[in-house]
Scaffold this motif. Structure first.
Motif, PDB file in Angstrom:
ATOM      1  N   GLY A 112       0.842  -1.326   0.148  1.00  0.00           N
ATOM      2  CA  GLY A 112      -0.094   0.003   0.003  1.00  0.00           C
ATOM      3  C   GLY A 112       0.824   1.242  -0.058  1.00  0.00           C
ATOM      4  N   LEU A 113       1.963   1.300   0.794  1.00  0.00           N
ATOM      5  CA  LEU A 113       2.705   2.582   0.861  1.00  0.00           C
ATOM      6  C   LEU A 113       3.339   2.674  -0.335  1.00  0.00           C
ATOM      7  CD1 LEU A 113       3.940   4.875   2.529  1.00  0.00           C
ATOM      8  CD2 LEU A 113       5.877   3.253   3.068  1.00  0.00           C
ATOM      9  N   SER A 114       3.987   1.882  -1.146  1.00  0.00           N
ATOM     10  CA  SER A 114       4.352   2.197  -2.718  1.00  0.00           C
ATOM     11  C   SER A 114       3.368   2.666  -3.376  1.00  0.00           C
ATOM     12  CB  SER A 114       4.954   0.916  -3.058  1.00  0.00           C
ATOM     13  OG  SER A 114       4.196  -0.009  -3.425  1.00  0.00           O
ATOM     14  N   LYS A 115       1.989   2.262  -3.563  1.00  0.00           N
ATOM     15  CA  LYS A 115       1.001   2.619  -4.181  1.00  0.00           C
ATOM     16  C   LYS A 115       0.573   4.077  -3.914  1.00  0.00           C
ATOM     17  CE  LYS A 115      -1.831  -1.772  -4.613  1.00  0.00           C
ATOM     18  NZ  LYS A 115      -3.248  -2.242  -4.258  1.00  0.00           N
ATOM     19  N   GLU A 116       0.560   4.493  -2.568  1.00  0.00           N
ATOM     20  CA  GLU A 116       0.164   5.797  -2.212  1.00  0.00           C
ATOM     21  C   GLU A 116       1.351   6.619  -2.782  1.00  0.00           C
ATOM     22  OE1 GLU A 116      -1.830   7.972   1.480  1.00  0.00           O
ATOM     23  OE2 GLU A 116      -1.221   5.981   1.582  1.00  0.00           O
ATOM     24  N   LEU A 117       2.594   6.370  -2.425  1.00  0.00           N
ATOM     25  CA  LEU A 117       3.748   7.295  -2.805  1.00  0.00           C
ATOM     26  C   LEU A 117       3.792   7.362  -4.440  1.00  0.00           C
ATOM     27  CD1 LEU A 117       6.575   6.042  -0.508  1.00  0.00           C
ATOM     28  CD2 LEU A 117       5.522   8.072  -0.326  1.00  0.00           C
ATOM     29  N   LEU A 118       3.453   6.426  -5.186  1.00  0.00           N
ATOM     30  CA  LEU A 118       3.276   6.568  -6.549  1.00  0.00           C
ATOM     31  C   LEU A 118       2.230   7.461  -7.188  1.00  0.00           C
ATOM     32  CD1 LEU A 118       4.543   5.482  -9.158  1.00  0.00           C
ATOM     33  CD2 LEU A 118       3.298   3.584  -9.394  1.00  0.00           C
ATOM     34  N   LEU A 119       1.196   7.287  -6.409  1.00  0.00           N
ATOM     35  CA  LEU A 119       0.185   8.162  -6.834  1.00  0.00           C
ATOM     36  C   LEU A 119       0.577   9.909  -6.431  1.00  0.00           C
ATOM     37  CD1 LEU A 119      -3.121   6.139  -5.728  1.00  0.00           C
ATOM     38  CD2 LEU A 119      -2.354   7.045  -8.143  1.00  0.00           C
ATOM     39  N   MET A 120       1.099   9.956  -5.232  1.00  0.00           N
ATOM     40  CA  MET A 120       1.564  11.199  -4.877  1.00  0.00           C
ATOM     41  C   MET A 120       2.348  11.881  -5.887  1.00  0.00           C
ATOM     42  SD  MET A 120       0.104  12.399  -1.925  1.00  0.00           S
ATOM     43  CE  MET A 120      -0.850  11.595  -0.843  1.00  0.00           C
ATOM     44  N   THR A 121       3.657  10.933  -6.275  1.00  0.00           N
ATOM     45  CA  THR A 121       4.527  11.484  -7.235  1.00  0.00           C
ATOM     46  C   THR A 121       3.929  11.725  -8.518  1.00  0.00           C
ATOM     47  OG1 THR A 121       6.216  10.174  -5.886  1.00  0.00           O
ATOM     48  CG2 THR A 121       6.855  10.974  -8.015  1.00  0.00           C
ATOM     49  N   ARG A 122       3.322  10.899  -9.086  1.00  0.00           N
ATOM     50  CA  ARG A 122       2.894  10.978 -10.615  1.00  0.00           C
ATOM     51  C   ARG A 122       1.604  11.819 -10.724  1.00  0.00           C
ATOM     52  NH1 ARG A 122       5.797   7.828 -14.315  1.00  0.00           N
ATOM     53  NH2 ARG A 122       4.461   9.628 -15.476  1.00  0.00           N
ATOM     54  N   ALA A 123       0.757  11.761  -9.799  1.00  0.00           N
ATOM     55  CA  ALA A 123      -0.576  12.560 -10.021  1.00  0.00           C
ATOM     56  C   ALA A 123      -0.651  13.874  -8.950  1.00  0.00           C
ATOM     57  CB  ALA A 123      -1.793  11.750  -9.647  1.00  0.00           C
ATOM     58  N   VAL A 124      -0.595  13.498  -7.708  1.00  0.00           N
ATOM     59  CA  VAL A 124      -1.154  14.582  -6.573  1.00  0.00           C
ATOM     60  C   VAL A 124      -0.103  15.909  -6.826  1.00  0.00           C
ATOM     61  CG1 VAL A 124      -1.310  15.172  -4.448  1.00  0.00           C
ATOM     62  CG2 VAL A 124      -1.982  12.976  -5.269  1.00  0.00           C
ATOM     63  N   ILE A 125       1.218  15.831  -6.690  1.00  0.00           N
ATOM     64  CA  ILE A 125       2.186  16.775  -6.934  1.00  0.00           C
ATOM     65  C   ILE A 125       2.378  17.401  -8.329  1.00  0.00           C
ATOM     66  CG2 ILE A 125       4.708  17.322  -6.742  1.00  0.00           C
ATOM     67  CD1 ILE A 125       4.893  15.187  -4.688  1.00  0.00           C
ATOM     68  N   PRO A 126       2.264  16.579  -9.504  1.00  0.00           N
ATOM     69  CA  PRO A 126       2.259  17.285 -10.557  1.00  0.00           C
ATOM     70  C   PRO A 126       0.905  18.103 -10.714  1.00  0.00           C
ATOM     71  CG  PRO A 126       2.885  15.018 -11.071  1.00  0.00           C
ATOM     72  CD  PRO A 126       2.632  15.176  -9.753  1.00  0.00           C
ATOM     73  N   GLY A 127      -0.321  17.536 -10.200  1.00  0.00           N
ATOM     74  CA  GLY A 127      -1.582  18.412 -10.301  1.00  0.00           C
ATOM     75  C   GLY A 127      -1.534  19.529  -9.539  1.00  0.00           C
ATOM     76  N   LEU A 128      -1.035  19.663  -8.355  1.00  0.00           N
ATOM     77  CA  LEU A 128      -0.956  20.735  -7.505  1.00  0.00           C
ATOM     78  C   LEU A 128       0.174  21.852  -8.410  1.00  0.00           C
ATOM     79  CD1 LEU A 128      -0.756  19.350  -4.017  1.00  0.00           C
ATOM     80  CD2 LEU A 128      -2.694  20.468  -5.176  1.00  0.00           C
ATOM     81  N   TYR A 129       1.028  21.256  -8.921  1.00  0.00           N
ATOM     82  CA  TYR A 129       1.988  22.292  -9.449  1.00  0.00           C
ATOM     83  C   TYR A 129       1.227  23.112 -10.509  1.00  0.00           C
ATOM     84  CZ  TYR A 129       6.406  20.189  -7.639  1.00  0.00           C
ATOM     85  OH  TYR A 129       7.432  19.609  -6.845  1.00  0.00           O
ATOM     86  N   THR A 130       0.446  22.109 -11.299  1.00  0.00           N
ATOM     87  CA  THR A 130      -0.419  22.948 -12.367  1.00  0.00           C
ATOM     88  C   THR A 130      -1.431  23.900 -11.925  1.00  0.00           C
ATOM     89  OG1 THR A 130      -0.244  20.796 -13.732  1.00  0.00           O
ATOM     90  CG2 THR A 130      -1.832  22.583 -14.596  1.00  0.00           C
ATOM     91  N   TYR A 131      -2.106  23.679 -10.874  1.00  0.00           N
ATOM     92  CA  TYR A 131      -3.037  24.412 -10.048  1.00  0.00           C
ATOM     93  C   TYR A 131      -2.251  25.590  -9.647  1.00  0.00           C
ATOM     94  CZ  TYR A 131      -6.541  25.412  -6.666  1.00  0.00           C
ATOM     95  OH  TYR A 131      -7.401  26.016  -5.633  1.00  0.00           O
ATOM     96  N   ILE A 132      -1.278  25.648  -8.947  1.00  0.00           N
ATOM     97  CA  ILE A 132      -0.569  26.659  -8.460  1.00  0.00           C
ATOM     98  C   ILE A 132       0.034  27.738  -9.698  1.00  0.00           C
ATOM     99  CG2 ILE A 132       1.601  27.581  -7.382  1.00  0.00           C
ATOM    100  CD1 ILE A 132       1.315  25.095  -5.651  1.00  0.00           C
TER     101      ILE A 132
END
Length: 425
Positions: A112-132
């Motif tokens: 589970g930890l690797s899944k969540e970290l992968l989503l954070m790295t590939r989706a959440v952080i780039p999405g927030l970057y675009t947002y900002i």
């Protein structure tokens, strides 16, 4: 560390410093399309990166836009306040918080930890970057995103190979043909729905991306691409019908009828060739129920999904914990993100995820390209995906939150020009 690597790092540093000086001294406005295109189609850049730099390429994905994002935050700190007042972001925070809490009852060998970290790295952080970046500069050009997509599809066609592991399916070295098809079809969707894209770039991207996707012979991504585009087309045609805009299309009736007649005639002339092409490919199962039921790939996934559903029946409310049903083995996930979440996060997790996803879809209701990308990428995750590597829908979900609600822009002093500049090229 060799001399070649040191020189590459110095070159990147010089480029970043020069870019920062241009932004600060010349007052340049950044296009959030560069951040979004870089994030979605990063694996084309990552392919070349891996040829020369022996460091995890995800460092580049997270680190390259970071300086630009920090500049945007320092120039307009109110963006952070607005982000904290965005209900959609809090819905996703609640969901990821629940995922983290679920580790408490997951098995010891949980992935589970690797899944969540992968989503954070590939989706959440780039999405927030675009947002900002968008909130700071008010510009997102789909032409830029389409050009990134064109580069990805061209890279796949030029440098892809036919790996014995995936016979007859063009794949970038080290990748999976399903992943290559998913990303190329996102480029195709941008080319179809993106506003203000020059026709030359639009057609080049669409043609290259479709060629790339069909060369992978991946059935799930193609099926989800067709379904999502038809669904959104029907939705917007219905909206135009209700608003009476169909009357304006009467002048184009002859052109539309002529184009339809030509398409039908071409299909009739080349029916045999098309039939042979489809019949000799993996796409045959999409048109033959008997072949689908006899497909080893389909049967194997059905077996995994039945096992996951049995886990859900044993733990219906809170699941077995994130990663508890999918140990870190390459093909041990159910290939359906909803069934996977049901088995690992239960009804509680599915409800939180569903509310957050629907809120993002509602946020994108005025932007067909975002709606198509959201539905298409989720469709891929439902037909042949997992909770982790299928991150695209979550990336688009975070980007969609930038457009909701309008009152948040007013609270931070943004004008309607910010919304209109979304389509600026």
């Amino acid at each position: 560390m060799n001399v070649q690597l040191i020189l590459i790092i110095l070159l990147i540093f010089v480029i970043l410093v020069f870019g920062v000086q241009c932004i600060l001294q010349l007052g340049l406005k950044l296009d959030a399309g560069y951040v979004l295109g870089f994030s979605i189609f990063f694996d084309a850049i990552g392919y070349f990166y891996k040829q020369y730099i022996p460091i995890n390429s995800l460092i580049l994905l997270v680190g390259a836009p970071l300086l630009l994002v920090l500049i945007a935050l320092f120039q307009q700190p109110a963006i952070l306040k607005e982000m904290f007042s965005n209900e959609g972001l809090w819905l996703w925070v609640l969901f990821f918080g629940y995922c983290t809490v679920s580790f408490a009852w997951a098995s010891m060998n949980s992935s589970g930890l690797s899944k969540e970290l992968l989503l954070m790295t590939r989706a959440v952080i780039p999405g927030l970057y675009t947002y900002i970046v968008y909130k700071r500069h008010g510009k997102l050009s789909w032409t830029v995103v389409a050009m990134f997509g064109l580069a990805y599809a061209a890279t796949h066609l030029l440098f892809g190979e036919y790996n014995p592991e995936y016979p007859g399916r063009l794949t970038l070295p080290g990748d999976n043909p399903i992943f290559n098809a998913r990303i190329s079809l996102m480029a195709a969707a941008v080319a179809i729905w993106g506003r203000n894209i020059p026709w030359l770039i639009r057609l080049a991207t669409l043609g290259t991306a479709l060629t790339s996707a069909f060369a992978t012979q991946s059935r799930g991504p193609v099926a989800s691409f067709v379904a999502a585009n038809l669904l959104i087309l029907a939705y917007f045609l219905y909206k135009k019908y209700k608003s009476g805009e169909f009357r304006k299309l009467k002048r184009y009736t002859a052109v539309i009828a002529g184009a339809a007649l030509l398409a039908v005639s071409a299909a009739g002339l080349y029916a045999d060739q098309l039939g042979q092409l489809v019949g000799s490919s993996r796409f045959t199962v999409l048109f033959s129920q008997s072949q689908l039921k006899g497909d080893d790939n389909f049967l194997g996934r059905m077996d995994l999904q039945i096992k996951a559903f049995e886990v859900f029946q044993d733990h219906p409310f809170f699941g077995s914990g994130l990663g508890g049903n999918t140990p870190p083995v390459q093909d041990e996930f159910p290939h359906n993100v909803i069934i996977e979440m049901a088995s690992e996060l239960g009804i509680a997790g599915l409800f939180m995820w569903g509310v957050a996803y629907l809120f993002s879809l509602w946020s994108a209701r005025s932007h067909p390209v975002l709606m198509v990308l959201l539905l298409q990428s989720l469709g891929c995750a439902l037909l042949s995906g997992d909770f982790g590597y299928n991150y695209e829908y979550m990336l688009i979900a975070f980007v969609s939150l930038v457009f909701v609600p309008a009152r948040q822009r007013e609270e931070t002093g943004r004008s309607e020009e910010g919304a209109l500049s979304y389509y600026r090229v």
